[in-house]
Every structure is written in C-alpha cells, then in structure tokens.
Design a protein around this motif. Structure first.
Motif, PDB file in Angstrom:
ATOM      1  N   ALA A  51       0.804  -1.314  -0.137  1.00  0.00           N
ATOM      2  CA  ALA A  51      -0.064   0.038   0.048  1.00  0.00           C
ATOM      3  C   ALA A  51       0.854   1.222  -0.059  1.00  0.00           C
ATOM      4  CB  ALA A  51      -1.106   0.077   1.304  1.00  0.00           C
ATOM      5  N   ASN A  52       1.925   1.298   0.818  1.00  0.00           N
ATOM      6  CA  ASN A  52       2.831   2.317   1.103  1.00  0.00           C
ATOM      7  C   ASN A  52       4.442   1.955   0.408  1.00  0.00           C
ATOM      8  OD1 ASN A  52       1.389   4.778   1.565  1.00  0.00           O
ATOM      9  ND2 ASN A  52       0.887   3.672   3.622  1.00  0.00           N
ATOM     10  N   PRO A  53       4.731   1.741  -0.837  1.00  0.00           N
ATOM     11  CA  PRO A  53       5.919   1.060  -1.013  1.00  0.00           C
ATOM     12  C   PRO A  53       6.991   1.992  -0.657  1.00  0.00           C
ATOM     13  CG  PRO A  53       4.531   1.457  -2.879  1.00  0.00           C
ATOM     14  CD  PRO A  53       3.897   1.926  -1.934  1.00  0.00           C
ATOM     15  N   GLN A  54       8.282   1.408  -0.281  1.00  0.00           N
ATOM     16  CA  GLN A  54       9.316   2.403  -0.086  1.00  0.00           C
ATOM     17  C   GLN A  54       9.544   3.437  -1.238  1.00  0.00           C
ATOM     18  OE1 GLN A  54       9.520  -0.977  -0.093  1.00  0.00           O
ATOM     19  NE2 GLN A  54      11.585  -1.540   0.593  1.00  0.00           N
ATOM     20  N   GLU A  55       9.508   4.720  -0.916  1.00  0.00           N
ATOM     21  CA  GLU A  55       9.993   5.581  -1.855  1.00  0.00           C
ATOM     22  C   GLU A  55      11.025   5.513  -2.496  1.00  0.00           C
ATOM     23  OE1 GLU A  55       8.853   9.216   0.442  1.00  0.00           O
ATOM     24  OE2 GLU A  55       6.851   8.858  -0.222  1.00  0.00           O
ATOM     25  N   ARG A  56      12.234   5.220  -1.918  1.00  0.00           N
ATOM     26  CA  ARG A  56      13.715   4.704  -2.866  1.00  0.00           C
ATOM     27  C   ARG A  56      13.235   3.823  -3.724  1.00  0.00           C
ATOM     28  NH1 ARG A  56      17.436   1.414  -3.118  1.00  0.00           N
ATOM     29  NH2 ARG A  56      19.688   2.136  -3.360  1.00  0.00           N
ATOM     30  N   GLU A  57      12.643   2.869  -3.410  1.00  0.00           N
ATOM     31  CA  GLU A  57      12.438   1.657  -4.540  1.00  0.00           C
ATOM     32  C   GLU A  57      11.452   2.163  -5.528  1.00  0.00           C
ATOM     33  OE1 GLU A  57      14.581  -0.267  -3.851  1.00  0.00           O
ATOM     34  OE2 GLU A  57      14.768   0.403  -1.766  1.00  0.00           O
ATOM     35  N   MET A  58      10.420   3.029  -5.232  1.00  0.00           N
ATOM     36  CA  MET A  58       9.694   3.538  -6.208  1.00  0.00           C
ATOM     37  C   MET A  58      10.485   4.297  -7.102  1.00  0.00           C
ATOM     38  SD  MET A  58       6.365   3.086  -6.153  1.00  0.00           S
ATOM     39  CE  MET A  58       5.354   3.740  -6.813  1.00  0.00           C
ATOM     40  N   ASP A  59      11.345   4.929  -6.814  1.00  0.00           N
ATOM     41  CA  ASP A  59      11.992   5.911  -7.724  1.00  0.00           C
ATOM     42  C   ASP A  59      13.129   5.057  -8.654  1.00  0.00           C
ATOM     43  OD1 ASP A  59      10.976   8.140  -7.115  1.00  0.00           O
ATOM     44  OD2 ASP A  59      12.677   9.129  -5.853  1.00  0.00           O
ATOM     45  N   LEU A  60      13.532   3.925  -8.078  1.00  0.00           N
ATOM     46  CA  LEU A  60      14.313   3.017  -8.951  1.00  0.00           C
ATOM     47  C   LEU A  60      13.236   2.250 -10.136  1.00  0.00           C
ATOM     48  CD1 LEU A  60      16.905   1.487  -9.232  1.00  0.00           C
ATOM     49  CD2 LEU A  60      16.251   0.038  -7.493  1.00  0.00           C
ATOM     50  N   LEU A  61      12.176   1.956  -9.542  1.00  0.00           N
ATOM     51  CA  LEU A  61      11.254   1.564 -10.543  1.00  0.00           C
ATOM     52  C   LEU A  61      10.656   2.539 -11.694  1.00  0.00           C
ATOM     53  CD1 LEU A  61       9.220  -0.760 -11.035  1.00  0.00           C
ATOM     54  CD2 LEU A  61       7.730   0.337  -9.420  1.00  0.00           C
ATOM     55  N   LEU A  62      10.520   3.654 -11.206  1.00  0.00           N
ATOM     56  CA  LEU A  62       9.635   4.658 -12.089  1.00  0.00           C
ATOM     57  C   LEU A  62      10.707   5.145 -13.097  1.00  0.00           C
ATOM     58  CD1 LEU A  62       7.196   6.725  -9.812  1.00  0.00           C
ATOM     59  CD2 LEU A  62       6.914   4.698 -11.029  1.00  0.00           C
ATOM     60  N   SER A  63      12.034   5.200 -12.593  1.00  0.00           N
ATOM     61  CA  SER A  63      13.029   5.824 -13.509  1.00  0.00           C
ATOM     62  C   SER A  63      13.241   4.781 -14.861  1.00  0.00           C
ATOM     63  CB  SER A  63      14.189   6.010 -13.019  1.00  0.00           C
ATOM     64  OG  SER A  63      14.884   4.897 -12.380  1.00  0.00           O
ATOM     65  N   SER A  64      12.791   3.589 -14.545  1.00  0.00           N
ATOM     66  CA  SER A  64      13.058   2.715 -15.750  1.00  0.00           C
ATOM     67  C   SER A  64      12.096   3.207 -17.040  1.00  0.00           C
ATOM     68  CB  SER A  64      12.514   1.377 -15.303  1.00  0.00           C
ATOM     69  OG  SER A  64      11.168   1.170 -15.141  1.00  0.00           O
ATOM     70  N   GLY A  65      10.966   3.892 -16.815  1.00  0.00           N
ATOM     71  CA  GLY A  65      10.480   4.227 -17.973  1.00  0.00           C
ATOM     72  C   GLY A  65      10.941   5.047 -19.059  1.00  0.00           C
ATOM     73  N   GLU A  66      11.703   5.977 -18.435  1.00  0.00           N
ATOM     74  CA  GLU A  66      12.419   6.972 -19.313  1.00  0.00           C
ATOM     75  C   GLU A  66      13.636   6.380 -19.806  1.00  0.00           C
ATOM     76  OE1 GLU A  66      10.424   8.062 -16.893  1.00  0.00           O
ATOM     77  OE2 GLU A  66       9.485  10.062 -17.706  1.00  0.00           O
ATOM     78  N   ARG A  67      14.065   5.354 -19.264  1.00  0.00           N
ATOM     79  CA  ARG A  67      15.388   4.904 -19.773  1.00  0.00           C
ATOM     80  C   ARG A  67      14.905   3.826 -21.162  1.00  0.00           C
ATOM     81  NH1 ARG A  67      19.507   1.916 -15.525  1.00  0.00           N
ATOM     82  NH2 ARG A  67      20.916   0.827 -17.021  1.00  0.00           N
ATOM     83  N   VAL A  68      13.720   3.567 -21.049  1.00  0.00           N
ATOM     84  CA  VAL A  68      13.519   2.752 -22.362  1.00  0.00           C
ATOM     85  C   VAL A  68      13.309   3.604 -23.400  1.00  0.00           C
ATOM     86  CG1 VAL A  68      11.646   1.537 -23.195  1.00  0.00           C
ATOM     87  CG2 VAL A  68      12.223   0.938 -20.718  1.00  0.00           C
ATOM     88  N   THR A  69      12.712   4.684 -23.321  1.00  0.00           N
ATOM     89  CA  THR A  69      12.634   5.695 -24.299  1.00  0.00           C
ATOM     90  C   THR A  69      13.598   6.374 -24.732  1.00  0.00           C
ATOM     91  OG1 THR A  69      11.583   7.129 -22.751  1.00  0.00           O
ATOM     92  CG2 THR A  69       9.985   6.008 -24.138  1.00  0.00           C
ATOM     93  N   THR A  70      14.907   6.607 -23.596  1.00  0.00           N
ATOM     94  CA  THR A  70      15.951   7.164 -23.972  1.00  0.00           C
ATOM     95  C   THR A  70      16.820   6.368 -25.002  1.00  0.00           C
ATOM     96  OG1 THR A  70      16.146   8.314 -22.069  1.00  0.00           O
ATOM     97  CG2 THR A  70      18.077   8.094 -23.139  1.00  0.00           C
ATOM     98  N   ALA A  71      16.907   5.137 -24.734  1.00  0.00           N
ATOM     99  CA  ALA A  71      17.606   4.046 -25.501  1.00  0.00           C
ATOM    100  C   ALA A  71      17.063   3.982 -27.022  1.00  0.00           C
ATOM    101  CB  ALA A  71      17.704   2.862 -24.936  1.00  0.00           C
ATOM    102  N   LEU A  72      15.692   3.786 -26.881  1.00  0.00           N
ATOM    103  CA  LEU A  72      14.845   3.619 -28.351  1.00  0.00           C
ATOM    104  C   LEU A  72      14.974   4.954 -29.059  1.00  0.00           C
ATOM    105  CD1 LEU A  72      11.760   1.789 -27.068  1.00  0.00           C
ATOM    106  CD2 LEU A  72      13.821   0.855 -28.360  1.00  0.00           C
ATOM    107  N   THR A  73      14.900   6.210 -28.601  1.00  0.00           N
ATOM    108  CA  THR A  73      15.171   7.242 -29.189  1.00  0.00           C
ATOM    109  C   THR A  73      16.528   7.476 -29.931  1.00  0.00           C
ATOM    110  OG1 THR A  73      13.349   8.171 -27.946  1.00  0.00           O
ATOM    111  CG2 THR A  73      14.669   9.931 -29.332  1.00  0.00           C
ATOM    112  N   ALA A  74      17.426   7.059 -29.048  1.00  0.00           N
ATOM    113  CA  ALA A  74      18.536   7.231 -29.659  1.00  0.00           C
ATOM    114  C   ALA A  74      19.022   6.397 -30.894  1.00  0.00           C
ATOM    115  CB  ALA A  74      19.920   7.048 -28.507  1.00  0.00           C
ATOM    116  N   MET A  75      18.482   5.225 -30.523  1.00  0.00           N
ATOM    117  CA  MET A  75      18.635   4.247 -31.562  1.00  0.00           C
ATOM    118  C   MET A  75      17.894   4.650 -32.810  1.00  0.00           C
ATOM    119  SD  MET A  75      17.730   0.542 -29.706  1.00  0.00           S
ATOM    120  CE  MET A  75      18.518   0.203 -28.299  1.00  0.00           C
TER     121      MET A  75
END
Ligand code: ADP
Ligand code: ASP
Ligand code: MG
Length: 408
Positions: free
Chosen positions: A58-82
């Motif tokens: 219900a209340n995930p640790q915020e540090r892990e939340m950030d690790l998780l959420l940052s992955s979305g932008e990593r995907v588009t960064t790599a794909l856009t560069a490609m």
C-alpha cells in the motif's frame, strides 16, 4: 544554436511516434543545430509502474519507487537514440545520472541541486545528438530519484539552463498553452505568449501542460520556453518575461486541479500554537499544504480547521493528523477527496478589480457551492465539489471572454 527539445509521453507513446520524434530531431540537427533531446516515458508507463508497486504494498518504499519509475524514461531514451542513429545521425543516450543531474534525496519529488554537464557537453562537442532521460536524477549518495509527476519538463529546462541553450522546446500533444485545457473546453484559445508568472500560477493550479517547478526554474534562469505540438509545425506558445501587453488582459486563463483532498480537523482548541503544531507535523513529512481555512470559534473555546493537500498525500496526512489529535485536544478528523480546485489567473488582476466577485457570482448562478477560497495578486481559486468542475471551468472561461479563434 544549441536547442533542447523535450518530448512528452504521448509524443514517444509508440514506436511510430518515436520514429517521428527522431525525424524532427534529425531535421533540427541537419539545420546546423546542436540538439539535446529529453524524453518522458511512453504515455501510461509511469502509471502502470505505480500500479505494479501498489499490487505489492500500500505504501511502497519511496527509494524503491524511484528505482522503478525511472525505468520508463530509460526505455524511451535508448529507443530514441537508436531511432536517430537509424536515420544516419550520431546519437548517444544518457540516464539522469549519466547526464550529471544531481538532486536532493526527497524521493519521488526530488529537487535538482546541480547539473554536472561535462559528459553531455563532450558528446555534443563530438557531434552527437544527446538524448537524456527525463524525470530522474541521482543523490550525492548515488541513489536514483525522480522529480515529481511531469518532471521531464523540469529536466529539460534545467539542462537548457545548465548548457546555456538558446531555446528549450517542450513538445506535447497540444499546440501550446491555451486559455484553459482544450481537451475540456474546445473553444479555448491558444496564447501566443504568456508570462512566467502567469504560467507558474496556471501550472501550480493544475494546468499540467508544464510542470510547476520547470516554470519556476525557467523564470529563475531566464530560459525561454516554447510549448509546441510534436504532431504538427504550428507555432506554439512562448513563456517569457511579462510585458505591457500582458497587463491589459485581466484574466488570461482558467485552471482546474482534481488532485485535491480536503482535511478537516474538528473541535480544535482556539489557542496559540495549535496551527503551528499541525502544519509542522505535515511539513516534516514533506507534504505540501495548499488552501487553509480556520473558522473563528463561536464559543471561544474550539473551532474547525480545514486544509487541502494533494490527493496522493491524503492518506499519509490523515494518518499523521490522527496521530496528533489527542495531543492537540481536538475532537476528530474528516477527509474528502471528491473536490476540485478551479482558478482564474491573470497579471491584469493587479490593476483591475472585480474578478473575484464575477467568479463567485458565476459559480452561484450555476448552483455551485464554494467550500474554500484563496487568492493571490494574480489569481483567485475556489474549492468546489468535483462533479461541478467541468461546468465551472466552462462557465468561467465564457464569463471572462476567453474563447475565440487562435491568437496568432
Ligand atoms: P506530456 O505528456 O507531453 O508532458 P501532459 O499530458 O503532461 O503532456 O500535458 C499536456 C496536457 O495538458 C494537454 O493534453 C492538456 O489536456 C493539458 N492542459 C491543461 N491545461 C492546459 C492549458 N491551459 N493549455 C494546454 N494544455 C493544457
Ligand atoms: N513519466 C513521468 C510522469 O508521467 C514524467 C513525465 O512524463 O514528465 O509523470
Ligand atoms: Mg507533462
């Protein structure tokens, strides 16, 4: 010229759209510009990741939340560069930390502290288009952070400021900044330009076309921000310093915010120090309080105190307030989140009177009850029931004469 271009979630929402972004970037680069591209996650991705986390806790640790959420932008960064490379132009993608975006450690809403842009500068110098993952940074301890919802706008403006870019273009799914959300009021009019101050108010009052902190940052470092569509070549809206024309307009926009919850502490003792205790407890948890209303006591002893917080902070706020109720000597606490804040904004309000009166009258004519009011020099906001939100936005847009053809 050195141009920073930010593409939002819808603009990178599919492979075809990423290819479209790559084409626009390549066109800009081939015109002789150095280009830094900042990308969001594919639309819906951040919400999907939040959903996954909430299936676990219900209340995930915020540090892990950030690790998780940052992955979305990593995907588009790599794909856009490609996709850019695929069009024959050299491109290099960087995560937030690789791009040197250093933030404080307030997970899920971190503030950028500095940008160590050497790597980005070196890559630009070597002739690469640089793609930077939006929405993320790293603490000085090496933990990944995110910059609050819509935070890729901030990444773009901050990178533009750090690099001394000539322009910061925010590409999104609408043609620019309108007098109100064009998805709610089709008659809304596109603004050719808007002052940082008005944009800041509109953004902080809920107009999500630009994230609030990105506007603050742009204003502080004088970054010219242009909001445009990634789907056409229409001229967008320039966010810039206030000028004399802008003051002629009394109300320049209407904003709404559904992300509100109202907390009421009942039977609060009417004595010094109580409000300080309540709001210190909430501030210590990094929760931002927006509107506040305290009634005067009728019996001289106790009163009710209401305030609003973001819906996403509501549960945490309720728990915190319940925790201090006894110590305060208060009777109880209530929370409701079927509320919305609607606001009218305009620098012309500094010199024209009567805006608040017209706003209240219009709401009354439509049978909309006002629960809370707050004002500043250039805005008036009212908290109302959520079900009346769209009706109220339309009525205010009309009464202040904001509709009309596109302003070009
Ligand atoms: P992105 O994913 O590109 O960052 P956002 O969804 O965050 O895009 O912001 C764009 C949306 O902002 C528009 O689709 C529109 O619904 C909304 N919006 C709210 N107020 C306004 C306004 N005054 N002008 C333009 N768009 C607005
Ligand atoms: N992906 C993040 C969000 O949805 C950041 C952004 O799009 O600006 O909030
Ligand atoms: Mg956005």
């Amino acid at each position: 010229m050195l141009i920073v271009q930010k593409y939002g979630g819808t603009s990178v929402g599919s492979i075809d759209r990423i290819k479209n972004v790559a084409q626009r970037v390549v066109r800009t680069a081939k015109n002789g510009n150095q280009v830094v591209v900042v990308v969001s996650a594919m639309s819906g991705e951040t919400d999907k990741l939040i959903g996954l986390a909430h299936q676990i806790a219900a209340n995930p640790q915020e540090r892990e939340m950030d690790l998780l959420l940052s992955s979305g932008e990593r995907v588009t960064t790599a794909l856009t560069a490609m996709a850019i490379e695929d069009l024959g132009v050299k491109a290099k993608g960087f995560t937030g930390w690789q791009a040197g975006i250093v933030s404080d450690a307030v997970h899920t809403k971190a503030k950028i502290e500095k940008i160590a842009s050497e790597r980005v500068k070196a890559a630009l110098h070597e002739g690469y288009v640089v793609v930077v993952a939006g929405f993320q940074g790293i603490t000085s301890e090496g933990d990944i952070t995110t910059l609050g919802r819509g935070g890729s706008d901030l990444s773009a403006v901050a990178v533009a400021a750090a690099l001394g870019a000539d322009a910061c273009e925010i590409y999104t799914d609408v043609d620019g900044v309108y007098t109100t959300d064009p998805n709610i009021v089709p008659e809304a009019r596109k603004l050719e330009k808007i002052s940082y101050e008005e944009m800041l108010e509109l953004a902080s009052l809920g107009a999500k076309v630009l994230q609030t902190r990105s506007v603050e940052f742009g204003m502080k470092y004088d970054v010219p921000i242009i909001v445009r569509s990634s789907f056409n070549d229409n001229p967008g809206t320039l966010v810039t310093k206030e000028d004399a024309d802008m003051e002629q307009v009394v109300v320049s926009g209407v904003a709404y915010d559904k992300n509100q919850a109202k907390v009421t502490i009942k039977g609060v003792p009417d004595k010094p120090g109580i409000a300080a205790q309540i709001f210190k407890t909430i501030a210590d948890a990094n929760i931002i309080v927006d509107m506040i209303v305290q009634n005067t006591s009728t019996d001289g002893k106790s009163t009710d105190l209401s305030f609003t917080v973001a819906k996403t902070d509501a549960k945490k706020t309720l728990a915190l307030t319940e925790g201090i109720l006894k110590g305060l000597g208060a009777e109880g606490v209530d929370m409701r989140d079927d509320v919305a804040k609607i606001s009218v904004v305009g620098v012309g309000m500094r010199t024209h009177s009567g805006v608040a009166a017209t706003m209240f009258e219009t709401l009354a004519q439509h049978g909309v009850n006002i629960m809370m009011i707050s004002t500043s020099e250039i805005k008036v906001s009212c908290l109302i029931e959520l079900k009346y939100m769209e009706l109220a936005v339309r009525a205010l847009h009309e009464v202040f004469g904001l509709a009309g053809g596109a302003e070009e």
